[in-house]
Design a protein around this motif. Sequence first.
Motif, short mmCIF file in Angstrom:
data_model
loop_
_atom_site.label_atom_id
_atom_site.label_comp_id
_atom_site.label_asym_id
_atom_site.label_seq_id
_atom_site.Cartn_x
_atom_site.Cartn_y
_atom_site.Cartn_z
N GLY A 1 1.16 -1.10 -0.27
CA GLY A 1 0.16 0.14 0.43
C GLY A 1 0.70 1.48 0.20
O GLY A 1 0.57 2.42 -0.44
N GLU A 2 2.21 0.87 0.65
CA GLU A 2 2.46 1.87 1.08
C GLU A 2 3.39 2.36 -0.60
O GLU A 2 2.97 3.43 -1.17
N ALA A 3 4.06 1.37 -1.27
CA ALA A 3 4.19 1.92 -2.98
C ALA A 3 3.43 2.37 -3.99
O ALA A 3 3.50 3.58 -4.57
N THR A 4 1.95 1.93 -3.53
CA THR A 4 1.10 1.95 -4.42
C THR A 4 0.49 4.35 -3.57
O THR A 4 0.29 4.55 -4.99
N ALA A 5 0.83 4.13 -2.62
CA ALA A 5 0.46 5.93 -2.17
C ALA A 5 1.68 7.37 -2.59
O ALA A 5 1.39 7.84 -3.33
N MET A 6 2.93 6.09 -2.82
CA MET A 6 3.94 6.62 -3.39
C MET A 6 4.13 7.20 -4.25
O MET A 6 4.54 8.34 -4.69
N ALA A 7 3.57 6.46 -5.34
CA ALA A 7 3.04 5.90 -6.76
C ALA A 7 2.63 7.42 -6.95
O ALA A 7 2.50 8.13 -8.01
N SER A 8 1.25 7.50 -6.04
CA SER A 8 0.08 8.36 -6.73
C SER A 8 -0.71 8.40 -8.23
O SER A 8 -0.67 7.71 -8.22
N SER A 9 -0.50 8.91 -9.07
CA SER A 9 -1.09 8.55 -10.42
C SER A 9 -0.60 7.54 -10.55
O SER A 9 -0.83 7.90 -12.44
N ALA A 10 0.85 7.73 -10.68
CA ALA A 10 1.77 6.48 -11.65
C ALA A 10 1.21 5.09 -10.85
O ALA A 10 2.55 3.85 -11.12
N ASP A 11 0.69 5.40 -10.48
CA ASP A 11 -0.26 3.84 -10.26
C ASP A 11 -0.09 2.83 -11.27
O ASP A 11 -0.22 1.53 -11.55
N ASP A 12 -0.87 3.23 -12.78
CA ASP A 12 -0.56 2.13 -13.23
C ASP A 12 0.48 1.78 -13.64
O ASP A 12 0.56 0.39 -13.96
N VAL A 13 1.89 2.39 -13.83
CA VAL A 13 3.29 1.56 -13.79
C VAL A 13 3.24 0.99 -13.21
O VAL A 13 4.31 -0.36 -13.63
N LEU A 14 3.11 1.04 -11.67
CA LEU A 14 3.39 0.44 -10.77
C LEU A 14 2.58 -1.30 -11.39
O LEU A 14 3.46 -2.25 -11.00
N ALA A 15 1.40 -0.67 -11.62
CA ALA A 15 0.82 -2.21 -11.98
C ALA A 15 1.51 -2.82 -12.60
O ALA A 15 1.28 -4.05 -12.46
N ARG A 16 1.96 -2.54 -13.60
CA ARG A 16 2.30 -3.01 -14.67
C ARG A 16 3.98 -3.62 -14.40
O ARG A 16 5.13 -3.70 -15.72
N ALA A 17 4.83 -3.24 -13.66
CA ALA A 17 5.66 -3.38 -13.11
C ALA A 17 6.32 -4.67 -12.94
O ALA A 17 5.17 -5.78 -12.75
N LEU A 18 7.21 -5.69 -13.60
CA LEU A 18 8.01 -6.45 -13.93
C LEU A 18 8.63 -6.91 -12.58
O LEU A 18 9.46 -6.23 -12.45
N VAL A 19 8.11 -8.22 -12.18
CA VAL A 19 8.58 -9.09 -10.58
C VAL A 19 9.54 -9.78 -11.02
O VAL A 19 8.96 -10.73 -11.61
#
Length: 249
Positions: free
Chosen positions: A47-65
């Motif tokens: 949740g902390e990552a999503t909060a810090m991403a703000s409107s870049a949560d789409d980039v986060l959602a597509r991140a490859l792990v």
Amino acid sequence: MTRVSDSIRIVLVGTTHPGNIGATARAMKVMGLERLVLVSPECYPSGEATAMASSADDVLARALVVDDFMDAIAGCGLVLGTTARLRSLPQPLLDPRAAAERVVAEAGSHEVALVFGREKSGLNNEEVRHCNWLVNIPTSEQYSSLNLAQAVQILAYELHLAAIGGGPGETVPPDWEPQPPERLEFFFERLEVALREIDFLNPAQPRRLMQRLRRLYLRARPDENELNILNGIVSAMLETARERSEEKD
Ligand code: SAH
């Protein structure tokens, strides 16, 4: 139309704080970068990552792990590692502007990885030895270590400037395709065996020979033909060494 950003991946290795992953996604998106690769993050998704991403949560959602560093840089013709400190066996070093110009010059023809290290310890030697260049952000001499996402921001900003600056001042030859890390690794492993077989490399006293040779070949950036020649030389060395040892027996 393909954009240079399509072939650029930002790789975060072993990130501890999920907030830094989110802040990285934001730093990327504001500069038009979208491909984030996370190597064994300690705490993700979060949740902390999503909060810090703000409107870049789409980039986060597509991140490859991925688990393995080699998977993160697979297929890349250019690998740049960022570092806050200078190493004892220095690799060629670029500042962010020079790095960005190089990336923009090459991103049209092959995949590029920009690699960032752990918050506490940066990149380890094993990771650094796959990089064609290291990138250092000039800082105060007293304190050279930026926050991870802020380091990403500086590089992403320079990439953006270089990309909108009317294209690369330098272009790469159309038929030049530097070989990706996994193919170089195959060569390095066989080269080491061959050098031992011909008694050039003494395992008891390696004198950082392989590190120096890696640096040489990473700087030279062999294309497919050149790498085939090098692999052929190694095969001939192994063959000759085998014949020699059979003659002795
Ligand atoms: N103590 C660590 C600092 C890591 S900071 C070290 O000695 O390497 C976390 C990451 O941010 C680094 O691995 C690097 O990717 C990036 N970074 C921080 N400061 C930087 C600088 N001055 N130049 C380039 N990258 C930097």
